[in-house]
Enzyme design. Structure first.
Site, PDB file in Angstrom:
ATOM      1  N   HIS A 268       0.576  -1.203   0.179  1.00  0.00           N
ATOM      2  CA  HIS A 268       0.312  -0.074  -0.167  1.00  0.00           C
ATOM      3  C   HIS A 268       0.780   1.483   0.175  1.00  0.00           C
ATOM      4  CE1 HIS A 268      -3.363   2.315   0.103  1.00  0.00           C
ATOM      5  NE2 HIS A 268      -3.351   2.049   2.330  1.00  0.00           N
ATOM      6  N   HIS A 307      -3.316  -2.624  -9.483  1.00  0.00           N
ATOM      7  CA  HIS A 307      -3.470  -1.609  -8.660  1.00  0.00           C
ATOM      8  C   HIS A 307      -4.885  -2.495  -8.518  1.00  0.00           C
ATOM      9  CE1 HIS A 307      -6.122   1.993  -6.660  1.00  0.00           C
ATOM     10  NE2 HIS A 307      -5.086   1.673  -6.149  1.00  0.00           N
ATOM     11  N   ASP A 363       2.736   5.798  -7.250  1.00  0.00           N
ATOM     12  CA  ASP A 363       3.714   5.799  -5.903  1.00  0.00           C
ATOM     13  C   ASP A 363       5.369   5.522  -7.138  1.00  0.00           C
ATOM     14  OD1 ASP A 363       2.764   5.643  -3.254  1.00  0.00           O
ATOM     15  OD2 ASP A 363       2.095   3.525  -3.569  1.00  0.00           O
TER      16      ASP A 363
HETATM   17  N1  ACO Z   1       4.570  -6.860 -10.659  1.00  0.00           N
HETATM   18  C1  ACO Z   1       4.238  -7.624 -11.106  1.00  0.00           C
HETATM   19  N2  ACO Z   1       3.173  -8.560 -11.177  1.00  0.00           N
HETATM   20  C2  ACO Z   1       2.190  -8.261 -10.611  1.00  0.00           C
HETATM   21  C3  ACO Z   1       2.350  -7.168  -9.671  1.00  0.00           C
HETATM   22  C4  ACO Z   1       3.412  -6.505  -9.997  1.00  0.00           C
HETATM   23  N3  ACO Z   1       3.543  -5.108  -9.600  1.00  0.00           N
HETATM   24  N4  ACO Z   1       0.918  -6.366  -9.327  1.00  0.00           N
HETATM   25  C5  ACO Z   1       0.516  -7.915  -9.588  1.00  0.00           C
HETATM   26  N5  ACO Z   1       0.961  -8.500 -10.286  1.00  0.00           N
HETATM   27  C6  ACO Z   1       0.236 -10.103 -11.052  1.00  0.00           C
HETATM   28  C7  ACO Z   1      -0.299 -10.864 -10.083  1.00  0.00           C
HETATM   29  O1  ACO Z   1       1.046 -11.248  -9.149  1.00  0.00           O
HETATM   30  C8  ACO Z   1      -1.149 -11.500 -10.571  1.00  0.00           C
HETATM   31  O2  ACO Z   1      -0.395 -12.534 -11.027  1.00  0.00           O
HETATM   32  P1  ACO Z   1      -1.150 -13.886 -11.854  1.00  0.00           P
HETATM   33  O3  ACO Z   1      -3.067 -13.680 -11.968  1.00  0.00           O
HETATM   34  O4  ACO Z   1      -0.539 -14.473 -12.590  1.00  0.00           O
HETATM   35  O5  ACO Z   1      -1.467 -14.417 -10.803  1.00  0.00           O
HETATM   36  C9  ACO Z   1      -1.762 -10.250 -11.296  1.00  0.00           C
HETATM   37  O6  ACO Z   1      -1.096  -9.615 -11.163  1.00  0.00           O
HETATM   38  C10 ACO Z   1      -3.048  -9.594 -10.319  1.00  0.00           C
HETATM   39  O7  ACO Z   1      -2.398  -9.111  -9.286  1.00  0.00           O
HETATM   40  P2  ACO Z   1      -2.938  -9.312  -7.544  1.00  0.00           P
HETATM   41  O8  ACO Z   1      -2.064  -9.738  -6.840  1.00  0.00           O
HETATM   42  O9  ACO Z   1      -4.056 -10.500  -7.608  1.00  0.00           O
HETATM   43  O10 ACO Z   1      -4.174  -7.513  -7.836  1.00  0.00           O
HETATM   44  P3  ACO Z   1      -3.960  -7.050  -6.318  1.00  0.00           P
HETATM   45  O11 ACO Z   1      -5.887  -6.506  -6.959  1.00  0.00           O
HETATM   46  O12 ACO Z   1      -4.478  -8.541  -5.157  1.00  0.00           O
HETATM   47  O13 ACO Z   1      -3.462  -6.846  -5.905  1.00  0.00           O
HETATM   48  C11 ACO Z   1      -1.802  -4.594  -5.934  1.00  0.00           C
HETATM   49  C12 ACO Z   1      -3.074  -4.905  -6.616  1.00  0.00           C
HETATM   50  C13 ACO Z   1      -1.082  -4.843  -4.047  1.00  0.00           C
HETATM   51  C14 ACO Z   1      -1.116  -3.237  -5.735  1.00  0.00           C
HETATM   52  C15 ACO Z   1      -0.970  -5.208  -6.622  1.00  0.00           C
HETATM   53  O14 ACO Z   1      -0.676  -4.643  -7.949  1.00  0.00           O
HETATM   54  C16 ACO Z   1       0.873  -5.310  -6.125  1.00  0.00           C
HETATM   55  O15 ACO Z   1       1.116  -5.361  -5.784  1.00  0.00           O
HETATM   56  N6  ACO Z   1       1.757  -4.379  -6.524  1.00  0.00           N
HETATM   57  C17 ACO Z   1       2.911  -3.473  -6.188  1.00  0.00           C
HETATM   58  C18 ACO Z   1       2.214  -3.157  -4.816  1.00  0.00           C
HETATM   59  C19 ACO Z   1       2.092  -1.624  -5.600  1.00  0.00           C
HETATM   60  O16 ACO Z   1       3.199  -0.374  -5.871  1.00  0.00           O
HETATM   61  N7  ACO Z   1       1.585  -1.744  -4.189  1.00  0.00           N
HETATM   62  C20 ACO Z   1       1.078   0.253  -4.792  1.00  0.00           C
HETATM   63  C21 ACO Z   1      -0.965   0.163  -4.653  1.00  0.00           C
HETATM   64  S1  ACO Z   1      -1.169   1.746  -4.957  1.00  0.00           S
HETATM   65  C22 ACO Z   1      -1.635   2.267  -3.079  1.00  0.00           C
HETATM   66  O17 ACO Z   1      -2.094   1.926  -2.188  1.00  0.00           O
HETATM   67  C23 ACO Z   1      -1.331   3.501  -2.877  1.00  0.00           C
END
Ligand code: ACO
Length: 429
Positions: A268, A307, A363
């Site tokens: 987050h 996201h 971010d």
């Molecule tokens: N890098 C690589 N792969 C990713 C990323 C990433 N940053 N984000 C998602 N994915 C992939 C997942 O592995 C998943 O792949 P799969 O379908 O093969 O299993 C798919 O994309 C869907 O992702 P989820 O994790 O299911 O998406 P969710 O909605 O649960 O998570 C989140 C969203 C937590 C923001 C995620 O994208 C992430 O971890 N991003 C990196 C951390 C980040 O930048 N967080 C800030 C968010 S903005 C904020 O809070 C202000």
């Protein structure tokens, strides 16, 4: 008009049920009428991480994740970032209307009146170790503020509630700056109420020996825009934490501390810190393809990408990317920007990221600006928490005044052992 209902057939019993659809949503409680027999508890929904559950009705922030749209009380984020100020937008999300001149002056004066903290808060912060993470200090000190204002428990007293709101918005920059000065071993700087909200914050952070700190107008404006961009984002993890904790009617300082704790995580608000660590790890533009390969092999994440709601470019990231140029004109270009730009370029053309609709989020570029402005990397989540406090309390107030809300208490699906008899320790083998 078509009937706004959903007809469900329970194949276990052959019975039909008609459930109303309101705001394109069905009320999960209506499903409880779907039973096999009278003793049956009724059907529940299973939704870990609230992937498809609305937990409230809100009038604060609208997001269309597929189209990359973000609006506060109807105003597009692009217009607010370009034309408004942080305090004005804070007023907007708490009152649902932009202030007129007189209202804005009073709002600004009222908040400015609450920038100082009790001297004991300073003493409390002095107790942290020299290398304490600023977010840990921030979270703990916010919780401690509730002990200074015990009347904050009277959350249904309109006047007292307003006072805590002003105090929270006014004091978070002070607490944040004290946390920074503490890690630097530098004397805490008291608020300068003749400066703007952001100018005063920069003064409390960076003033050294000068009689009066003069913020650079471009950097002051840039930070104000960053504060606007971070002010609220509807039911994200930390805002939900605020609502959940607040739903037990705990005081707003304790609930805000809980929200800040939720923000701290790297998935987050801690992601901006993680982005910088990632850019450090990558080291140079040449290493980008190898890093992307590792991400695709599930050996790490591309931090600042993806996201839960946006399946398109985060509109805030677009504004921040432009802002970076204005800041770098003053501070000099951060060489890590080239790595970030290359990461974005490669990722946006790669099938892995395209298929999953992964785009830069707020971010991805914010940390580079913070770094250029002189903030240490571990301080980034605190910079997120300062403006988001206004969003948290807007949602907290909306929640406690909403007659449809109750203490948050989800259900579970119990899959553990069935009832069994206790075995004394000597017979357990
Ligand atoms: N890098 C690589 N792969 C990713 C990323 C990433 N940053 N984000 C998602 N994915 C992939 C997942 O592995 C998943 O792949 P799969 O379908 O093969 O299993 C798919 O994309 C869907 O992702 P989820 O994790 O299911 O998406 P969710 O909605 O649960 O998570 C989140 C969203 C937590 C923001 C995620 O994208 C992430 O971890 N991003 C990196 C951390 C980040 O930048 N967080 C800030 C968010 S903005 C904020 O809070 C202000």
């Amino acid at each position: 008009m078509n009937k706004q209902t959903l007809t469900i057939t329970d194949n276990r019993t052959g019975k039909n049920y008609e459930v109303p659809i309101e705001n394109e949503t069905v009320n999960a409680k209506d499903l409880r009428n779907i039973k096999v027999n009278d003793a049956d508890f009724g059907l529940m929904t299973y939704d870990p991480a609230f992937m498809n559950t609305s937990i409230c009705k809100s009038t604060i922030t609208y997001i269309d994740g597929d189209n990359g749209i973000l609006e506060h009380c109807g105003y597009p984020i692009e217009q607010l970032a370009e034309q408004s100020t942080f305090l004005e937008v804070a007023y907007l999300i708490l009152h649902r209307e932009l202030p007129n001149r007189k209202q804005l002056k009073k709002w600004t004066d009222d908040i400015t009146l609450h920038t100082f903290v009790h001297e004991n808060v300073k003493k409390l912060m002095e107790g942290f170790r020299y290398d304490a993470h600023p977010m840990g200090m921030f979270v703990s000190t916010l919780a401690a503020l509730s002990t200074f204002y015990p009347e904050a428990k009277l959350i249904f007293d309109d006047e007292l509630r307003r006072k805590q709101i002003l105090r929270l918005i006014g004091k978070v920059p002070t607490v944040a700056a004290f946390a920074y000065r503490h890690t630097k071993g530098m004397p805490y700087v008291y608020p300068d109420n003749d400066l703007s909200f952001v100018g005063n914050y920069l003064s409390m952070m960076f003033k050294i020996a000068e009689l009066r700190y003069k913020p650079h107008p471009v950097l002051e404006k840039a930070l104000d825009v960053l504060f606007i961009l971070h002010i609220d984002h509807e039911q994200n993890c930390s805002t939900t934490a605020m609502r959940v904790v607040g739903s037990s009617h705990s005081d707003p300082y304790s609930a805000t501390a809980a929200a800040a704790a939720a923000l701290y995580g790297p998935l987050h608000g801690g992601a901006n810190e993680a982005v910088l660590s990632m850019l450090d790890e990558i080291g140079s533009v040449q290493n980008v393809p190898n890093f992307i390969k590792k991400v695709k092999e599930d050996k790490g994440k591309l931090m600042g990408f993806g996201h839960r709601v946006y399946k398109n470019y985060d509109p805030r990231a677009r504004i921040i990317k432009k802002l970076a140029d204005q800041v770098f004109d003053i501070t000099g270009r951060n060489p890590k920007l080239d790595i970030a730009l290359e990461l974005e370029r490669v990722a946006l053309q790669d099938e892995y990221f395209i298929k999953r609709k992964l785009y830069p989020n707020v971010d991805f570029y914010s940390g580079l600006i913070y770094k250029a402005m002189g903030f240490p990397t571990d301080f980034f989540p605190v910079l997120f928490a300062i403006p988001r406090t206004a969003g948290w309390i807007a949602h907290w107030q909306e929640m406690i005044l909403d007659s449809e809300q109750k203490i948050t208490r989800p259900r579970q699906i119990y899959l553990g052992s069935k009832r069994r008899e206790y075995i004394t320790i000597s017979r357990r083998g």
